[in-house]
Design a protein around this motif. Structure first.
Motif, mmCIF file in Angstrom:
data_model
loop_
_atom_site.group_PDB
_atom_site.id
_atom_site.type_symbol
_atom_site.label_atom_id
_atom_site.label_comp_id
_atom_site.label_asym_id
_atom_site.label_seq_id
_atom_site.Cartn_x
_atom_site.Cartn_y
_atom_site.Cartn_z
ATOM 1 N N VAL A 104 0.836 -1.205 0.000
ATOM 2 C CA VAL A 104 0.000 0.000 0.000
ATOM 3 C C VAL A 104 0.872 1.257 0.000
ATOM 4 N N ALA A 105 2.141 1.091 -0.409
ATOM 5 C CA ALA A 105 3.043 2.249 -0.471
ATOM 6 C C ALA A 105 3.683 2.287 -1.850
ATOM 7 N N GLY A 106 4.510 3.268 -2.084
ATOM 8 C CA GLY A 106 5.201 3.386 -3.367
ATOM 9 C C GLY A 106 4.206 3.508 -4.509
ATOM 10 N N ASP A 107 4.234 2.522 -5.432
ATOM 11 C CA ASP A 107 3.334 2.573 -6.595
ATOM 12 C C ASP A 107 1.878 2.383 -6.197
ATOM 13 N N TYR A 108 1.653 1.744 -5.061
ATOM 14 C CA TYR A 108 0.278 1.418 -4.665
ATOM 15 C C TYR A 108 -0.243 2.355 -3.586
ATOM 16 N N ILE A 109 0.413 3.503 -3.432
ATOM 17 C CA ILE A 109 0.080 4.406 -2.330
ATOM 18 C C ILE A 109 -1.385 4.825 -2.352
ATOM 19 N N VAL A 110 -1.977 4.916 -3.551
ATOM 20 C CA VAL A 110 -3.382 5.320 -3.649
ATOM 21 C C VAL A 110 -4.286 4.303 -2.954
ATOM 22 N N LEU A 111 -3.905 3.035 -3.081
ATOM 23 C CA LEU A 111 -4.652 1.984 -2.386
ATOM 24 C C LEU A 111 -4.576 2.195 -0.873
ATOM 25 N N GLY A 112 -3.410 2.663 -0.417
ATOM 26 C CA GLY A 112 -3.188 2.843 1.012
ATOM 27 C C GLY A 112 -3.854 4.085 1.575
ATOM 28 N N THR A 113 -3.847 5.187 0.815
ATOM 29 C CA THR A 113 -4.391 6.428 1.375
ATOM 30 C C THR A 113 -5.873 6.592 1.087
ATOM 31 N N VAL A 114 -6.328 6.095 -0.065
ATOM 32 C CA VAL A 114 -7.732 6.292 -0.426
ATOM 33 C C VAL A 114 -8.485 4.969 -0.459
ATOM 34 N N GLY A 115 -7.884 3.968 -1.099
ATOM 35 C CA GLY A 115 -8.573 2.707 -1.362
ATOM 36 C C GLY A 115 -9.091 2.021 -0.119
ATOM 37 N N ILE A 116 -8.178 1.433 0.645
ATOM 38 C CA ILE A 116 -8.605 0.608 1.776
ATOM 39 C C ILE A 116 -9.213 1.441 2.907
#
Lengths: 289, 223
Positions: A104-116
């Motif tokens: 949920v960080a780096g390239d997937y940060i959006v998943l970490g801050t908004v997604g989940i």
């Protein structure tokens, strides 16, 4: 128009508008609790007094905490301080820790801050529209209850991991949190008879032309700061005003043998006894007043 | 004398029904800790409000000393904490109360959740309650920066970085919170304004809605 169909009907209006007062409309009056079994009682004063007793217990505990543990205050914000370990308040730690995981960080940060978090908090916000069954008892709503308990476990787990991680970082970098450091210093200053913790910047250097200054420049100021103000965040004390808290004999001892388990090194090898004496004599003169 | 004044006002404004409605409504047995000890779980909402009142009062006193600029913010807090009579206590109440209000609200939310009290017809009150929760977290985040020590500064920097990573609107959120290129003087004044005016205003409005709805609908029945 103001009258009902029957001319003799008594019409009640809301205020003086033409809106007729509704009678017997559903859900406009709170339910009558005498419908429930048991002893109901009036809110004021009967019930509120009982609730106040709970409130008083909480208040006393709260005030004891407040008096026993003063609110923390570190040193003034210094944007150039690269060594500071950032730490949010405890109730954000779960989110802070969550964002450290690679998926949920780096390239997937959006998943970490908004997604989940978005899905989790969105579901919580809209819980009444997702869990629409009539059943209220939690043990008869296994899915809802299980989801909540899982969330709670992860919440506590993430907070704990985050805190442990912070403690570990502190131990690794040999850092004392600033507000503790500051409190300790203030206490030491108070114990050694200093009235107040003086801002170091305001203390002048006494007799700055003394030849001892050359030795200091060569040996001491790389750590204690070229302005002799020390370095608060890495725990190096200021040399300005050092004469207030230490006598000449103490200073000789510290310079000769070091202090704090090698944090302040021993200068036995690099300075002669005469030079140490010269430096200590000069440092002992460094008083605030 | 006082009764005369009251009657004079009551004749004109008919205020009796307003407070009698609040005072006289019946509280059922199943939420009364005097009858069932386990009913103390129903106290968390009231305690949240109690701590919120403490927060508002202590916060009002703090603003008598606090100066929201980067030169004086830290100094004013330092002065308040160490020099002002009982300043340390008032700041302590505000500091620890901020944590306690989160704890109480968390417990209140869990009580409502596990007793299924958010179900029809109380859906709207749950949503309003969750909004209050988010406002409280916002108050916690903005208040954390105000003493302007290193802990405050770097936590806010990280928080704004996290907000920035939100797609599309992230940069705007960052600009809105930061007020400039860096976390600095404008950030502090913004956080102060948000913490002292915007969020408390929203909080009071939502609390009014929360209490209006609970009076209108009554507390949920026994399980």
């Amino acid at each position: 128009m103001a009258h009902g169909h029957k001319s003799n009907e008594k019409v009640v209006f809301v205020g003086d508008s033409r809106v007729r007062k509704r009678t017997g409309a559903p859900n406009t009056t709170p339910p009558d609790y005498s419908a429930y079994p048991g002893k109901s009682e009036a809110f004021i004063p009967n019930f509120l007094l009982k609730e106040w007793m709970v409130g008083v217990v909480v208040l006393v505990g709260f005030l004891v905490l407040t008096i026993a543990e003063p609110a923390p205050l570190g040193y003034p914000a210094d944007p150039t301080n690269a060594a500071f370990i950032p730490m949010p308040d405890w109730y954000f730690l779960f989110l802070y820790q969550f964002l450290k995981y690679p998926y949920v960080a780096g390239d997937y940060i959006v998943l970490g801050t908004v997604g989940i978090p978005g899905v989790a908090f969105g579901a919580l916000l809209l819980a009444p529209f997702l869990d629409t069954g009539k059943e209220r008892r939690f043990y008869r709503r296994p899915v809802t209850t299980a989801l909540m308990i899982l969330s709670l476990i992860s919440l506590f787990y993430l907070t704990k991991v985050s805190w442990d991680h912070y403690e570990h970082e502190l131990a690794k970098t040999n850092t004392i949190p600033e507000h503790h450091l500051r409190e300790e210093r203030a206490r030491e200053a108070a114990m050694s008879g200093q009235k107040d913790e003086q801002p170091v910047a305001n203390i002048p250097i006494v007799d700055g032309d003394d030849p001892a200054m050359d030795i200091l420049k060569a040996q001491c100021l790389s750590c204690h700061g070229t302005d002799m103000k020390g370095n608060e965040s890495s725990g190096v004390p200021a040399l300005r005003g050092v004469g207030d808290s230490h006598s000449k004999e103490e200073l000789v001892e510290i310079i000769t043998n070091g202090k704090g388990g090698g944090a302040m090194p021993s200068f036995k090898a690099s300075l002669s006894a005469d030079e140490i004496d010269q430096v200590a004599t000069w440092l002992a003169k460094q008083k605030a007043e | 004398m006082l009764k005369g004044v009251y009657n004079w006002i009551d004749e004109r404004l008919d205020i009796t029904p307003m407070w009698r409605d609040v005072a006289d409504h019946e509280v059922p047995e199943h939420v009364n800790p005097a009858h069932h000890f386990s009913a103390f779980v129903y106290c968390f909402g009231g305690l949240t409000f109690f701590i919120t009142v403490i927060q508002i009062l202590s916060g009002m006193f703090l603003t008598m000393y606090f100066v929201p600029d980067i030169i004086n913010a830290y100094k004013s807090v330092d002065y308040l904490q160490h020099k002002v009579a009982f300043g340390g206590i008032v700041r302590g109440m505000h500091h620890w109360g901020a944590s306690l209000v989160i704890v109480m609200m968390f417990l209140h939310t869990l009580r409502v959740f596990f007793t299924g009290s958010y179900k029809a017809p109380r859906e709207m009150n749950w949503v309003v309650g969750m909004l209050i929760f988010f406002i409280m977290l916002g108050l916690g985040f903005t208040g954390y920066l105000l003493p302007w020590d290193n802990k405050a500064y770097f936590a806010t920097k990280v928080g704004i970085q996290i907000a920035e990573s939100v797609p599309y609107i992230g940069v705007y959120i960052k600009e809105l919170m930061q007020g400039g290129e860096i976390v600095g003087a404008e950030t502090l004044t913004r956080f102060f304004a948000i913490h002292v005016f915007f969020l408390p205003g929203a909080l009071l409005a939502l609390l009014a809605a929360h209490f209006f709805m609970i009076r209108k609908q009554g507390i949920s029945g026994p399980l």
